[in-house]
Design a protein around this motif. Structure first.
Motif, PDB file in Angstrom:
ATOM      1  N   LYS A  45      -5.812  89.470  43.914  1.00  0.00           N
ATOM      2  CA  LYS A  45      -5.957  89.779  45.334  1.00  0.00           C
ATOM      3  C   LYS A  45      -4.700  89.417  46.111  1.00  0.00           C
ATOM      4  O   LYS A  45      -3.888  88.588  45.688  1.00  0.00           O
ATOM      5  CB  LYS A  45      -7.161  89.057  45.936  1.00  0.00           C
ATOM      6  CG  LYS A  45      -7.027  87.552  46.039  1.00  0.00           C
ATOM      7  CD  LYS A  45      -8.256  86.955  46.734  1.00  0.00           C
ATOM      8  CE  LYS A  45      -8.115  85.454  46.906  1.00  0.00           C
ATOM      9  NZ  LYS A  45      -9.281  84.881  47.624  1.00  0.00           N
ATOM     10  N   GLY A  46      -4.581  90.074  47.269  1.00  0.00           N
ATOM     11  CA  GLY A  46      -3.516  89.776  48.218  1.00  0.00           C
ATOM     12  C   GLY A  46      -4.120  89.617  49.596  1.00  0.00           C
ATOM     13  O   GLY A  46      -4.957  90.426  50.017  1.00  0.00           O
ATOM     14  N   GLU A  47      -3.723  88.581  50.302  1.00  0.00           N
ATOM     15  CA  GLU A  47      -4.309  88.315  51.614  1.00  0.00           C
ATOM     16  C   GLU A  47      -3.349  87.490  52.461  1.00  0.00           C
ATOM     17  O   GLU A  47      -2.383  86.910  51.949  1.00  0.00           O
ATOM     18  CB  GLU A  47      -5.631  87.549  51.453  1.00  0.00           C
ATOM     19  CG  GLU A  47      -5.457  86.181  50.815  1.00  0.00           C
ATOM     20  CD  GLU A  47      -6.765  85.436  50.602  1.00  0.00           C
ATOM     21  OE1 GLU A  47      -7.828  86.028  50.879  1.00  0.00           O
ATOM     22  OE2 GLU A  47      -6.726  84.266  50.177  1.00  0.00           O
ATOM     23  N   GLY A 371       9.773  74.189  50.519  1.00  0.00           N
ATOM     24  CA  GLY A 371       8.737  73.359  49.926  1.00  0.00           C
ATOM     25  C   GLY A 371       7.532  74.151  49.495  1.00  0.00           C
ATOM     26  O   GLY A 371       7.113  75.113  50.128  1.00  0.00           O
ATOM     27  N   ALA A 372       6.945  73.743  48.392  1.00  0.00           N
ATOM     28  CA  ALA A 372       5.791  74.434  47.836  1.00  0.00           C
ATOM     29  C   ALA A 372       4.523  74.033  48.580  1.00  0.00           C
ATOM     30  O   ALA A 372       4.433  72.972  49.185  1.00  0.00           O
ATOM     31  CB  ALA A 372       5.671  74.115  46.354  1.00  0.00           C
ATOM     32  N   ARG A 373       3.524  74.919  48.499  1.00  0.00           N
ATOM     33  CA  ARG A 373       2.245  74.684  49.164  1.00  0.00           C
ATOM     34  C   ARG A 373       1.117  74.614  48.138  1.00  0.00           C
ATOM     35  O   ARG A 373       1.199  75.208  47.063  1.00  0.00           O
ATOM     36  CB  ARG A 373       1.926  75.790  50.174  1.00  0.00           C
ATOM     37  CG  ARG A 373       2.896  75.914  51.355  1.00  0.00           C
ATOM     38  CD  ARG A 373       3.046  74.609  52.101  1.00  0.00           C
ATOM     39  NE  ARG A 373       3.653  74.728  53.406  1.00  0.00           N
ATOM     40  CZ  ARG A 373       4.943  74.833  53.642  1.00  0.00           C
ATOM     41  NH1 ARG A 373       5.792  74.904  52.646  1.00  0.00           N
ATOM     42  NH2 ARG A 373       5.409  74.875  54.879  1.00  0.00           N
ATOM     43  N   ASN A 374       0.054  73.915  48.509  1.00  0.00           N
ATOM     44  CA  ASN A 374      -1.131  73.826  47.668  1.00  0.00           C
ATOM     45  C   ASN A 374      -1.884  75.148  47.693  1.00  0.00           C
ATOM     46  O   ASN A 374      -1.970  75.811  48.726  1.00  0.00           O
ATOM     47  CB  ASN A 374      -2.028  72.699  48.181  1.00  0.00           C
ATOM     48  CG  ASN A 374      -3.113  72.335  47.198  1.00  0.00           C
ATOM     49  OD1 ASN A 374      -4.030  73.115  46.977  1.00  0.00           O
ATOM     50  ND2 ASN A 374      -3.023  71.152  46.615  1.00  0.00           N
ATOM     51  N   LEU A 375      -2.454  75.540  46.556  1.00  0.00           N
ATOM     52  CA  LEU A 375      -3.119  76.837  46.432  1.00  0.00           C
ATOM     53  C   LEU A 375      -4.624  76.760  46.648  1.00  0.00           C
ATOM     54  O   LEU A 375      -5.285  77.806  46.619  1.00  0.00           O
ATOM     55  CB  LEU A 375      -2.859  77.424  45.033  1.00  0.00           C
ATOM     56  CG  LEU A 375      -1.420  77.783  44.704  1.00  0.00           C
ATOM     57  CD1 LEU A 375      -1.322  78.210  43.246  1.00  0.00           C
ATOM     58  CD2 LEU A 375      -0.925  78.895  45.616  1.00  0.00           C
ATOM     59  N   ARG A 376      -5.165  75.592  46.872  1.00  0.00           N
ATOM     60  CA  ARG A 376      -6.611  75.477  46.970  1.00  0.00           C
ATOM     61  C   ARG A 376      -7.127  76.134  48.244  1.00  0.00           C
ATOM     62  O   ARG A 376      -6.611  75.905  49.337  1.00  0.00           O
ATOM     63  CB  ARG A 376      -7.045  74.012  46.936  1.00  0.00           C
ATOM     64  CG  ARG A 376      -8.570  73.831  46.957  1.00  0.00           C
ATOM     65  CD  ARG A 376      -8.994  72.384  46.794  1.00  0.00           C
ATOM     66  NE  ARG A 376      -8.650  71.899  45.460  1.00  0.00           N
ATOM     67  CZ  ARG A 376      -7.743  70.966  45.229  1.00  0.00           C
ATOM     68  NH1 ARG A 376      -7.089  70.423  46.226  1.00  0.00           N
ATOM     69  NH2 ARG A 376      -7.484  70.571  44.001  1.00  0.00           N
ATOM     70  N   GLU A 377      -8.143  76.966  48.095  1.00  0.00           N
ATOM     71  CA  GLU A 377      -8.800  77.596  49.228  1.00  0.00           C
ATOM     72  C   GLU A 377      -9.999  76.762  49.661  1.00  0.00           C
ATOM     73  O   GLU A 377     -10.488  75.914  48.917  1.00  0.00           O
ATOM     74  CB  GLU A 377      -9.260  79.012  48.846  1.00  0.00           C
ATOM     75  CG  GLU A 377      -8.136  79.937  48.438  1.00  0.00           C
ATOM     76  CD  GLU A 377      -8.653  81.290  47.982  1.00  0.00           C
ATOM     77  OE1 GLU A 377      -9.673  81.760  48.530  1.00  0.00           O
ATOM     78  OE2 GLU A 377      -8.057  81.866  47.059  1.00  0.00           O
ATOM     79  N   GLY A 386      -4.530  75.059  37.291  1.00  0.00           N
ATOM     80  CA  GLY A 386      -3.402  75.617  38.027  1.00  0.00           C
ATOM     81  C   GLY A 386      -3.285  75.145  39.451  1.00  0.00           C
ATOM     82  O   GLY A 386      -2.222  75.292  40.068  1.00  0.00           O
ATOM     83  N   LEU A 387      -4.350  74.540  40.025  1.00  0.00           N
ATOM     84  CA  LEU A 387      -4.276  74.111  41.421  1.00  0.00           C
ATOM     85  C   LEU A 387      -3.370  72.900  41.600  1.00  0.00           C
ATOM     86  O   LEU A 387      -2.912  72.628  42.708  1.00  0.00           O
ATOM     87  CB  LEU A 387      -5.669  73.799  41.962  1.00  0.00           C
ATOM     88  CG  LEU A 387      -6.591  74.995  42.202  1.00  0.00           C
ATOM     89  CD1 LEU A 387      -7.837  74.544  42.941  1.00  0.00           C
ATOM     90  CD2 LEU A 387      -5.893  76.091  42.988  1.00  0.00           C
ATOM     91  N   ALA A 388      -3.131  72.158  40.531  1.00  0.00           N
ATOM     92  CA  ALA A 388      -2.233  71.007  40.637  1.00  0.00           C
ATOM     93  C   ALA A 388      -0.785  71.452  40.824  1.00  0.00           C
ATOM     94  O   ALA A 388       0.062  70.677  41.263  1.00  0.00           O
ATOM     95  CB  ALA A 388      -2.355  70.126  39.395  1.00  0.00           C
ATOM     96  N   ASN A 389      -0.498  72.706  40.481  1.00  0.00           N
ATOM     97  CA  ASN A 389       0.863  73.218  40.618  1.00  0.00           C
ATOM     98  C   ASN A 389       1.052  73.788  42.022  1.00  0.00           C
ATOM     99  O   ASN A 389       0.348  74.701  42.432  1.00  0.00           O
ATOM    100  CB  ASN A 389       1.122  74.324  39.585  1.00  0.00           C
ATOM    101  CG  ASN A 389       0.920  73.832  38.175  1.00  0.00           C
ATOM    102  OD1 ASN A 389       1.253  72.706  37.848  1.00  0.00           O
ATOM    103  ND2 ASN A 389       0.352  74.692  37.331  1.00  0.00           N
TER     104      ASN A 389
END
Length: 404
Positions: A45-47, A371-377, A386-389
């Motif tokens: 998905k893309g959002e 800076g990187a961001r957290n991917l958790r929704e 993969g959410l730790a990355n």
């Protein structure tokens, strides 16, 4: 234990794509014993999302003020594709033996997608999420992001090739008398640049006043406007310093004439076309910082374009000679891994950058410097693989060969 590893592997080594391309990869499952599942699904998905909290004071029924906060949000969905790689939601159990298993997936990306973008108050994000659908147990998931770059060819933006020539002037008051003027001129050969290039800014300072100019700062600023729609319409604008250089001082009655360079780091292209809730532009801010708290600094700004394909008519001094750009039939080396700039004709396959612009070196793809961001929704389990990355999008960066 059962599941030892669950991951997404993209066929493109940069996990970076253009709109209209087909994104492909593999879901890798590693088991140390036989596992019963209903199936393995993949969702691509893309959002875009925006979110921030406003603090304000509200008067209650007793006439007393109390602090209140309200969170506002907005959401745009660009596409979502979900299907089973093996098994189905309505089927019976299947067994997967121990060992490593690979399940290929593919998704044709829509033609009109905004570029990947990450910030504190909003993002444009593209993800692949694979799920081991387990009957009577919690599902096991893995989530991995990829970058989408909506090309901005600076040769198609008429304002990108415009030169910049600006003057700012100011007088100061000392003992009820106005001093002669402080005048700062600055110029640029063009408005459009790509990551990897430098902006050569020429500065001329004529300080006829008696006030010391401590420094003249050149600042590349990213201006981001976020919009919200729920529970009501709202917006906020952030100005983020990308890079800056400074030089000084210039004494009262003195002058200075020099050139400084601002290097363009990996950045998303201007405008975020096709995104309706986040706007993006870049400004060059020039500020003469003067001595004395009672004097205001002299400053001005001008619009800058950051693209993904550089101007053919302009190169930085270290770039290949622009005269060679016309040599369209010269043999060239195709970009690594087949990375391409889409053709304007959608009926044709994309053309390599080296065919569109024969002297243009293929870019590398480097992570954003912010800076990187957290991917958790919201509501998503913390046990998803993969959410730790943390994730930062990759953008094209050019390394021009020295002129011969």
């Amino acid at each position: 234990m059962g599941l030892k590893d669950l991951r997404v592997v993209f066929d493109n080594p940069w996990s970076t794509y253009y709109p209209g391309q087909t994104m492909t990869g593999t879901i890798v499952v590693v088991l140390d014993s036989t596992k019963k599942i209903r199936g393995i699904s993949v969702k691509i998905k893309g959002e875009a999302n925006t979110c921030w909290t406003n603090d304000k004071q509200e008067m209650d029924e007793r006439g007393q003020y109390r602090d209140e906060s309200q969170t506002v949000t907005a959401h745009e969905e660009y596409f979502e594709t979900k299907y089973y790689l093996v098994g189905s939601a309505s089927g019976g159990e299947i067994e997967i033996q121990s060992g490593e298993h690979k399940f290929p997936f593919a998704c044709s990306l829509p033609d009109s997608l905004p570029s990947s973008f990450e910030s504190d108050f909003g993002h444009v994000r593209y993800t692949v999420k694979a799920t081991l659908d387990r009957p009577w147990k919690f599902d096991q998931d893995v989530k991995s992001p990829f970058t989408v770059i909506s090309p901005l060819d600076l040769n198609t933006e008429p304002r990108a090739v415009e030169p910049v020539q600006a003057e700012m002037s100011k007088t100061f008051w000392c003992l009820c008398c106005a001093t002669p003027a402080l005048t700062v001129n600055f110029s640029l050969p063009v408005r459009g640049y790509v990551p990897g290039q430098s902006m050569p800014v020429k500065i001329n300072v004529e300080n006829r006043s008696s006030v010391v100019v401590n420094t003249v700062k050149l600042v590349l600023v990213k201006v981001v406007t976020f919009r919200a729609t729920t529970p009501h319409s709202d917006s906020r604008t952030e100005e983020i310093v990308v890079t800056e250089v400074s030089k000084g001082p210039v004494e009262g009655g003195g002058s200075a004439d020099y050139e400084q360079h601002l290097d363009i780091p990996p950045l998303p292209p201007s405008n975020l076309a096709n995104c309706g809730i986040i706007d993006l532009e870049y400004n060059l801010k020039v500020e003469a910082c003067v001595e004395g708290w009672y004097h205001r600094n002299l400053s001005d700004k001008t619009l800058i374009f950051v693209g993904t394909v550089p101007l053919a008519a302009y190169h930085t001094p270290s770039a290949p000679p622009a005269a060679d750009v016309a040599a369209a039939d010269a043999p060239t080396k195709p970009p690594a891994a087949g990375f391409v700039v889409p053709s304007a004709n959608k009926a044709l396959p994309p053309l390599p950058e080296s065919q569109l612009y024969p002297n243009l070196p293929p870019p590398s793809f480097e992570e954003s410097v912010y800076g990187a961001r957290n991917l958790r929704e919201r509501g998503e389990s913390e046990y998803v693989y993969g959410l730790a990355n943390r994730f930062a999008p990759k953008y094209p960066v050019y390394n021009f060969a020295p002129a011969q």
